[in-house]
Design a protein around this motif. Structure first.
Motif, PDB file in Angstrom:
ATOM      1  N   LEU A   1       0.798  -1.222   0.000  1.00  0.00           N
ATOM      2  CA  LEU A   1       0.000   0.000   0.000  1.00  0.00           C
ATOM      3  C   LEU A   1       0.837   1.281   0.000  1.00  0.00           C
ATOM      4  N   PRO A   2       1.852   1.389   0.864  1.00  0.00           N
ATOM      5  CA  PRO A   2       2.663   2.619   0.807  1.00  0.00           C
ATOM      6  C   PRO A   2       3.306   2.812  -0.563  1.00  0.00           C
ATOM      7  N   ASP A   3       3.740   1.721  -1.179  1.00  0.00           N
ATOM      8  CA  ASP A   3       4.343   1.856  -2.504  1.00  0.00           C
ATOM      9  C   ASP A   3       3.308   2.294  -3.523  1.00  0.00           C
ATOM     10  N   ALA A   4       2.147   1.622  -3.483  1.00  0.00           N
ATOM     11  CA  ALA A   4       1.106   1.971  -4.449  1.00  0.00           C
ATOM     12  C   ALA A   4       0.568   3.366  -4.176  1.00  0.00           C
ATOM     13  N   GLY A   5       0.291   3.649  -2.922  1.00  0.00           N
ATOM     14  CA  GLY A   5      -0.241   4.964  -2.575  1.00  0.00           C
ATOM     15  C   GLY A   5       0.764   6.061  -2.852  1.00  0.00           C
TER      16      GLY A   5
ATOM     17  N   ALA B   1      -6.421   8.464  -3.890  1.00  0.00           N
ATOM     18  CA  ALA B   1      -7.612   8.738  -3.082  1.00  0.00           C
ATOM     19  C   ALA B   1      -8.647   7.646  -3.289  1.00  0.00           C
ATOM     20  N   LEU B   2      -8.823   7.215  -4.535  1.00  0.00           N
ATOM     21  CA  LEU B   2      -9.791   6.142  -4.792  1.00  0.00           C
ATOM     22  C   LEU B   2      -9.279   4.806  -4.273  1.00  0.00           C
ATOM     23  N   LEU B   3      -7.976   4.597  -4.422  1.00  0.00           N
ATOM     24  CA  LEU B   3      -7.384   3.334  -3.964  1.00  0.00           C
ATOM     25  C   LEU B   3      -7.625   3.160  -2.474  1.00  0.00           C
ATOM     26  N   VAL B   4      -7.258   4.176  -1.710  1.00  0.00           N
ATOM     27  CA  VAL B   4      -7.368   4.062  -0.259  1.00  0.00           C
ATOM     28  C   VAL B   4      -8.799   4.350   0.190  1.00  0.00           C
TER      29      VAL B   4
ATOM     30  N   LEU C   1     -11.276   1.441  -2.892  1.00  0.00           N
ATOM     31  CA  LEU C   1     -10.824   0.101  -3.286  1.00  0.00           C
ATOM     32  C   LEU C   1     -10.462  -0.776  -2.100  1.00  0.00           C
ATOM     33  N   ASP C   2      -9.690  -0.190  -1.185  1.00  0.00           N
ATOM     34  CA  ASP C   2      -9.261  -0.985  -0.045  1.00  0.00           C
ATOM     35  C   ASP C   2     -10.441  -1.381   0.829  1.00  0.00           C
ATOM     36  N   LYS C   3     -11.489  -0.576   0.804  1.00  0.00           N
ATOM     37  CA  LYS C   3     -12.655  -0.889   1.616  1.00  0.00           C
ATOM     38  C   LYS C   3     -13.322  -2.157   1.151  1.00  0.00           C
ATOM     39  N   VAL C   4     -13.067  -2.560  -0.100  1.00  0.00           N
ATOM     40  CA  VAL C   4     -13.638  -3.810  -0.575  1.00  0.00           C
ATOM     41  C   VAL C   4     -13.179  -4.951   0.333  1.00  0.00           C
ATOM     42  N   GLY C   5     -11.966  -4.824   0.856  1.00  0.00           N
ATOM     43  CA  GLY C   5     -11.474  -5.861   1.762  1.00  0.00           C
ATOM     44  C   GLY C   5     -12.323  -5.957   3.023  1.00  0.00           C
TER      45      GLY C   5
ATOM     46  N   ALA D   1      -0.563   7.022   3.297  1.00  0.00           N
ATOM     47  CA  ALA D   1      -0.855   5.597   3.108  1.00  0.00           C
ATOM     48  C   ALA D   1      -0.701   4.846   4.425  1.00  0.00           C
ATOM     49  N   TYR D   2       0.349   5.165   5.175  1.00  0.00           N
ATOM     50  CA  TYR D   2       0.532   4.462   6.452  1.00  0.00           C
ATOM     51  C   TYR D   2      -0.567   4.818   7.449  1.00  0.00           C
ATOM     52  N   THR D   3      -1.031   6.077   7.421  1.00  0.00           N
ATOM     53  CA  THR D   3      -2.136   6.399   8.334  1.00  0.00           C
ATOM     54  C   THR D   3      -3.333   5.512   8.025  1.00  0.00           C
ATOM     55  N   SER D   4      -3.506   5.208   6.752  1.00  0.00           N
ATOM     56  CA  SER D   4      -4.647   4.369   6.384  1.00  0.00           C
ATOM     57  C   SER D   4      -4.500   2.965   6.935  1.00  0.00           C
ATOM     58  N   ILE D   5      -3.267   2.469   6.973  1.00  0.00           N
ATOM     59  CA  ILE D   5      -3.076   1.133   7.552  1.00  0.00           C
ATOM     60  C   ILE D   5      -3.532   1.147   9.008  1.00  0.00           C
ATOM     61  N   SER D   6      -3.212   2.238   9.690  1.00  0.00           N
ATOM     62  CA  SER D   6      -3.658   2.371  11.073  1.00  0.00           C
ATOM     63  C   SER D   6      -5.190   2.406  11.135  1.00  0.00           C
ATOM     64  N   HIS D   7      -5.784   3.164  10.225  1.00  0.00           N
ATOM     65  CA  HIS D   7      -7.245   3.277  10.242  1.00  0.00           C
ATOM     66  C   HIS D   7      -7.919   1.954   9.903  1.00  0.00           C
ATOM     67  N   PHE D   8      -7.336   1.211   8.965  1.00  0.00           N
ATOM     68  CA  PHE D   8      -7.926  -0.092   8.632  1.00  0.00           C
ATOM     69  C   PHE D   8      -7.881  -1.023   9.826  1.00  0.00           C
TER      70      PHE D   8
END
Lengths: 523, 666
Positions: free
Chosen positions: A250-254, A263-266, A269-273, A322-329
């Motif tokens: 994710l950090p690489d892609a983001g 913005a759409l990815l995080v 898209l990731d919410k699909v998980g 991107a890393y903040t999103s990992i925390s949020h997920f």
């Protein structure tokens, strides 16, 4: 399943797809036309989505707006669309973000002299194609159809990163693709396994979500099998979300994706998980979900703290977000597997709010990076002096990201934590530490980019002196309004989500804990 | 105690949401209009707070006429999921009323003052927007009728505090101080949040009335273990310590002085930092239910009041000294509310009196700095009384009030706290009473030092034009100040304009009279919320304590006067004793945080970044490479193979779908 008067969901999938094809055929020499067409179509999609939201009855059936067409009868495969409240808010989020992102990315695909062969119409066609698959994946009520959308969704994103991204775009795109592909294969195996089980249990071949859930409810999927099938789905979803330790793509892609795509990815898209876990793992494999809940919670909890600590240590703006999103997920994961109505509702709301807040954050970061020509935090400094409005919007996005009361993410984080606390105190306490870390990474990022003495290098960068343009204001305004409106009055969204969450928790066979004082009184 | 009920708001009180809405709307207007509001924005800000004050007075008198002395207003449903029901609801009761009056009243005066103080600042409109935002959040904090609303206001004032501390954001020190304040407050906020979670898990609600009744019922029926009540109290206390700058979370408050002086006066002295006291007083039922929790509150208060005094003696910045004195005075308030019973109301009246005199002192300090080219060092003041008489007089009254001299405000509010501390049961009464008494002496010492060094003695600065000739003979004057002709140290002290001095005068009146006026009336007024003050049969009589207190105050003040009436060195001399060195270093609290939290945190972060890049990612890449037969193939994949692959998936999918559709349609 009754058919509604207007086939909302199939139209919502088909329209952006048709739009994508149309946009793709617009000649390269007419980039402006492609942009306008793409924007217009995405706005129409948003309008239809609003109509669908209005048509949805929050007190009605669990699955609504159902449409089903025959496809491959021998396999029991159908084009089935239907949404519950959870799916509907995710569809709405997708439909909302796409036009905003298209407008935000208005110039991102333009040839800036460094990118080489950039094809503007293709860029916007990919955005629309992505929208079609995103809406499809949430609207599908057929397991195989869901899987197909889940996989096809990769393709437009792959090209968006690989062809329009930053310096490490090739590496990032491939990494994104390989990770997702591995997860997808595991899921495919589980989908086939599920199909076989359903066929044996029901006596006829089907991929229909409702039928399979009913089968599961009646104990039609034996325990051990549940665990294996659960793992197949869960692996795909955990990679997609992503949960620790499957997060490194994710950090690489983001970091490499163009800001709008990121913005759409995080954001979506990731919410699909996490959506997949809620919609597929929990109702279909209730026993396995409970069995693996501890594992999932531990992974999520590690993700909350690990992602936040890594965000603190980042030197690159986009990677930081991107890393903040990992925390949020991690928060979302904890909430889902706490199985209490507050926590699960909070998780679903978290998906929406995170889409708004992190979407806004990525978009603003995109504005900044485009002006500065660099993602490195140290290339900024004191920029608030040059662009006060930009700094203000950046701060609002940051404050939303750290879940300040008054912004919508507060409601979701509060619900997740309060719902988790009543079930498992230790987890909630440790996760709450993420609140402090969130303040640290957001405010430090803001300080290093916007506050302090002006970085002398910025004086020579002409675009850095331009505050938000009218287009950029139009992009950020709806997000800010929604973040604050839903922060003050979240009820409309909660009302939509809650019935579906209740049904899901019932599927798992869990109920909310009773307050201990009342419990003590009974004894 | 009977169960707690709040009556529904009627009449004018049903519009009390305006208290929050007016300043909030004003803040939004000021921010959204941008430069267009630069010319008149500050007056809008002042008008908003004045309107809120007018409403507050109206509501106050209406409340006075009500039998139940409470008015609850449920605005709309915020969250309702399962058993969790949180409303956006307001409550106006005697405790809220005094806070609302303090916030809007003192807030209005400070807004007026700020019109003058910020007149040369290009960001004045932004300043007033944040200032209004603060007032709105602070009013929400005291008006909420449940803990979630309290929390929302709580973090809201934290945001306003952050924005205002780092108001001059281009100064790195200000930006860092703002961030520090927010971070340390977040630590406290996590405690507060966990308290709310525990309330919900225990009582199934976050509403004041329901939680308190739950606590009362649980005492009767033993339904909740003492451990839960203790945890609840301590978690709330952690939140209170963060917001109120109490040990161990006090270090952010002195740094917060980087903000403009009106901010220090309103937020970091008079109102926001007393929110912790409000929270504890509001949660009196919870704290009353667990003695251990109360003891911890008292201990924190006693410890912090001494910490504040000791560091206050060693500081040279006028605002820093005042900041530590705030830390110390809030320590007194914590001490009082921790003692429980009748002392709750004493904590609140000390808070109100402190709101007046400390706001006055800060604004006075701002007035001094305004006339001294923003010089903050009291070593470089001296003899200013001749040049700014109003500031001198009002500051003097504030000084007499804070040291607790008869018959000024502080005397009537601090003295009873010391008495209550002595009268606590058991040997701890001597301990806490002694600490409070010692604190009174130290306060008298450092505040007198501050006052004398600032306004009396010979000037230790130089006049602008003819400054050079005056100083020659005096040894103390040669530390090189006159060379800095580029504007910082050669002074032209002058009194501030009326718009700044009028608020000073009003607050000075408060410093003189507020204590006496409130000492019985407000205590009675608060009885419905905080309970009756039980008859105290203490080991020391009121008279004894009064004599003792006045004695140490006079001694402390006299020592300071004798030591500093002739001024002091222009620069700090190296410390000769450990205690002075420690005090100058803020008793090593910052050093402690650095070593225990910051440094390990930084190392951990760095290590994790390394691990994530090499370790986690490396393993996964390694596995992928192993499967693919070496990293070379992976690299080749990157150069185009996967692209083709992706394209083929896409076209494959499209073909399949098209074919199937064709079959279906055919």
């Amino acid at each position: 399943m009754s058919s509604t008067s207007f086939p909302f969901l199939p139209v919502l999938v088909a329209l952006p797809l048709v739009g994508a094809i149309a946009t793709a055929f617009i000649p390269k020499t007419k980039p402006q036309l492609a942009k306008v067409v793409a924007l217009a179509i995405s706005v129409v999609v948003l309008g239809i989505t609003v109509a669908a939201v209005i048509a949805f009855d929050t007190n009605g059936d669990r699955l609504q707006l159902a449409e089903s067409y025959k496809w491959i009868p021998q396999w029991g495969l159908r084009f089935s669309f239907a949404v519950d409240g959870i799916a509907l808010v995710m569809v709405a989020l997708s439909a909302l973000l796409v036009p905003i992102v298209i407008l935000a990315s208005w110039k991102d695909a333009d040839d800036d002299g460094s990118g080489g062969r950039r094809n503007v119409p293709t860029f916007f066609a990919l955005m629309l194609a992505l929208e079609a698959t995103m809406i499809g994946v949430f609207a599908a009520s057929d397991v195989l159809l869901f899987y197909i959308f889940f996989e096809v969704m990769l393709v437009p994103m792959y090209f968006l990163i690989g062809s329009y991204g930053g310096p490490r775009r090739q590496y990032a795109a491939v990494k994104f693709f390989l990770y997702s592909l591995v997860g997808g294969m595991l899921m495919l195996a589980a989908v086939i396994g599920l199909w076989v089980t359903a066929k044996n249990g029901l006596g006829h071949a089907t991929f229909d979500w409702q039928e399979i859930v009913n089968l599961a409810k009646n104990g039609g999927i034996p325990g051990d099998l549940q665990k294996w099938l659960f793992l197949g789905f869960f692996a795909a979803f955990a990679i997609k979300a992503p949960f620790f330790p499957f997060h490194t793509w994710l950090p690489d892609a983001g970091g490499a994706a163009p800001a709008g795509a990121a913005a759409l990815l995080v954001g979506v898209l990731d919410k699909v998980g996490t959506y997949g876990i809620l919609r597929y793992c929990l109702p279909i494999f209730p026993e396995a979900s409970k069995y693996f809940a501890t594992l999932a919670i531990v992974l999520s909890l590690v993700g909350v703290l690990y992602g936040a600590l890594l965000a603190v240590g980042q030197t690159d703006l986009k990677r930081l977000v991107a890393y903040t999103s990992i925390s949020h997920f991690g928060f979302i994961g904890i909430g889902i597997f706490a199985f209490s109505s507050q926590a699960v509702t909070g998780s679903v709301l978290y998906m929406v709010n995170h889409g708004l807040a992190t979407g806004l954050l990525f978009i603003v970061v995109g504005f900044l990076v485009r002006r500065r020509g660099s993602q490195s935090i140290s290339d900024f400094g004191g920029a608030g002096k040059l662009m006060p409005l930009m700094a203000g919007v950046f701060l609002i996005a940051g404050l939303a990201s750290l879940a300040l009361p008054g912004t919508s993410p507060f409601v979701s984080e509060f619900l997740v934590l309060i719902g988790t606390f009543s079930v498992n105190k230790t987890v909630a306490i440790l996760a709450a530490l993420g609140m402090v870390l969130a303040a640290a990474y957001i405010l430090w990022m803001f300080q290093r980019t916007m506050q302090g003495t002006l970085n002398p290098a910025l004086k020579d960068v002409a675009p850095m002196k331009k505050d938000l343009s009218v287009r950029e204001k139009v992009v950020v305004a709806p997000l800010i309004v929604l973040i604050i409106a839903l922060g003050v009055y979240p009820k409309p969204v909660l009302d939509m989500i809650e019935p579906a969450v209740k049904a899901t928790i019932q599927d798992v066979g869990k109920s909310d804990p009773v307050p201990t004082a009342a419990d003590g009184a009974q004894k | 105690m009977d169960s707690i009920t709040y009556a529904d708001a009627t009449g004018a009180l049903s519009s009390m949401w305006l208290l929050v809405a007016i300043p909030a709307v004003s803040a939004a207007v000021l921010l959204l209009l941008g430069k267009r509001a630069d010319k008149w924005g500050h007056w809008l800000g002042v008008a908003a707070v004045l309107a809120a004050f007018g409403l507050a007075v109206t509501y106050f008198f209406q409340l006075k006429g009500l039998d139940n002395r409470s008015a609850a207003l449920n605005l709309f449903e915020f969250i309702h999921i399962g058993g969790l029901e949180v409303n956006v609801g307001l409550l106006f009761d005697p405790l809220t009323a005094v806070f609302v009056l303090l916030i809007t009243g003192v807030g209005f005066l400070i807004h007026v003052y700020a019109v003058g103080y910020m007149s040369h600042d290009p960001g004045r409109r932004r300043f007033f927007a944040y200032f209004n935002l603060f007032v709105a959040a602070m009013l929400l904090l005291v008006l909420g009728d449940n803990y979630v609303m309290l929390y929302a206001g709580w973090e809201g004032v934290g945001l306003a505090s952050y924005l205002l501390i780092s108001f001059w954001y281009e100064r790195p020190a200000a930006a860092t101080a703002g961030k520090k304040a927010f971070l340390i407050n977040r630590v406290g906020d996590v405690g507060f949040a966990l308290a709310i979670f525990l309330m919900f898990a225990t009582f199934g609600t976050t509403d004041y009335a329901k939680v308190f009744n739950g606590v009362l019922e649980s005492e009767a029926g033993q339904t909740v273990s003492a451990g839960v009540l203790l945890a609840l109290g301590l978690l709330l206390l952690l939140g209170a310590c963060g917001k109120s700058g109490q040990f161990p979370l006090q270090t952010w408050l002195p740094d917060a002085m980087e903000g403009p002086t009106p901010v220090s006066a309103l937020i970091h002295a008079a109102t926001m930092v007393t929110a912790g006291v409000y929270m504890i007083a509001r949660s009196a039922t919870i704290f009353n239910a667990n003695e251990t929790a109360q003891t911890v509150v008292v201990s924190i208060g006693a410890l912090t009041l001494l910490i504040g005094c000791i560091i206050g003696c060693a500081k040279d910045g006028i605002k820093r000294v005042l900041a530590y004195s705030t830390v110390s005075q809030i320590g007194y308030m914590f001490l009082a509310v921790g003692l429980g019973g009748g002392a709750y109301a004493l904590g609140i009246i000390h808070l109100l009196a402190h709101g007046f005199f400390k706001a006055g002192l800060f604004l006075g300090a701002g007035s001094v700095m305004h006339g001294m080219k923003d010089q903050e060092d009291i070593r470089r003041y001296g003899g200013l009384w001749k040049h700014m008489k109003i500031t001198w007089a009002t500051f003097g009254l504030g000084w007499l009030a804070i040291i607790g001299m008869f018959p000024f405000s502080g005397f009537f509010t601090k003295d009873p706290i010391i008495l209550s501390a002595f009268n606590r049961e058991g040997w701890t009464g001597w301990l806490y009473g002694g600490a409070a008494l010692l604190g009174a002496g130290l306060t008298a010492f450092y505040m007198t030092r501050l006052f004398v060094l600032t306004f009396h003695g010979k000037p230790r600065w130089e006049m602008e034009k003819h400054g050079d000739h005056h100083a020659d003979g005096d040894e103390a004057h040669h530390a090189g100040i006159k060379q800095t002709a580029d504007g910082r140290d050669i002074q032209h002290p002058h009194e501030s304009p009326l718009i700044m001095t009028i608020p000073l005068i009003v607050l000075a009146l408060g410093s003189v009279f507020a204590g006496y006026l409130m000492s019985t009336s407000v205590v009675d007024w608060l009885t419905p919320v905080l309970g009756d003050a039980p008859e105290e049969h203490g080991r020391l009589s009121h008279g004894t304590v009064t004599v003792l207190t006045l004695g140490v105050v006079v001694i402390g003040a006299a020592i300071a006067f004798l030591l500093f009436r002739n001024g002091t060195e222009l620069v700090e001399r190296p410390a000769r004793t450990h205690i002075v060195r420690a005090a100058r270093n803020n008793l090593y609290a910052d050093r402690f945080n650095e070593l225990v939290f910051e440094l390990p945190g930084r190392l951990l972060t760095r290590a994790l970044v390394w691990v994530d890049n090499r370790g986690v990612d490396g393993i996964v890449n390694g596995l992928a490479a192993a499967f693919g037969g070496g990293s070379g193939r992976l690299r080749r994949l990157q150069t185009g193979y996967v692209r083709t692959y992706a394209l083929s998936i896409l076209s494959g999918a499209v073909l399949v779908v098209a074919a199937l559709l064709a079959v279906r349609l055919g």
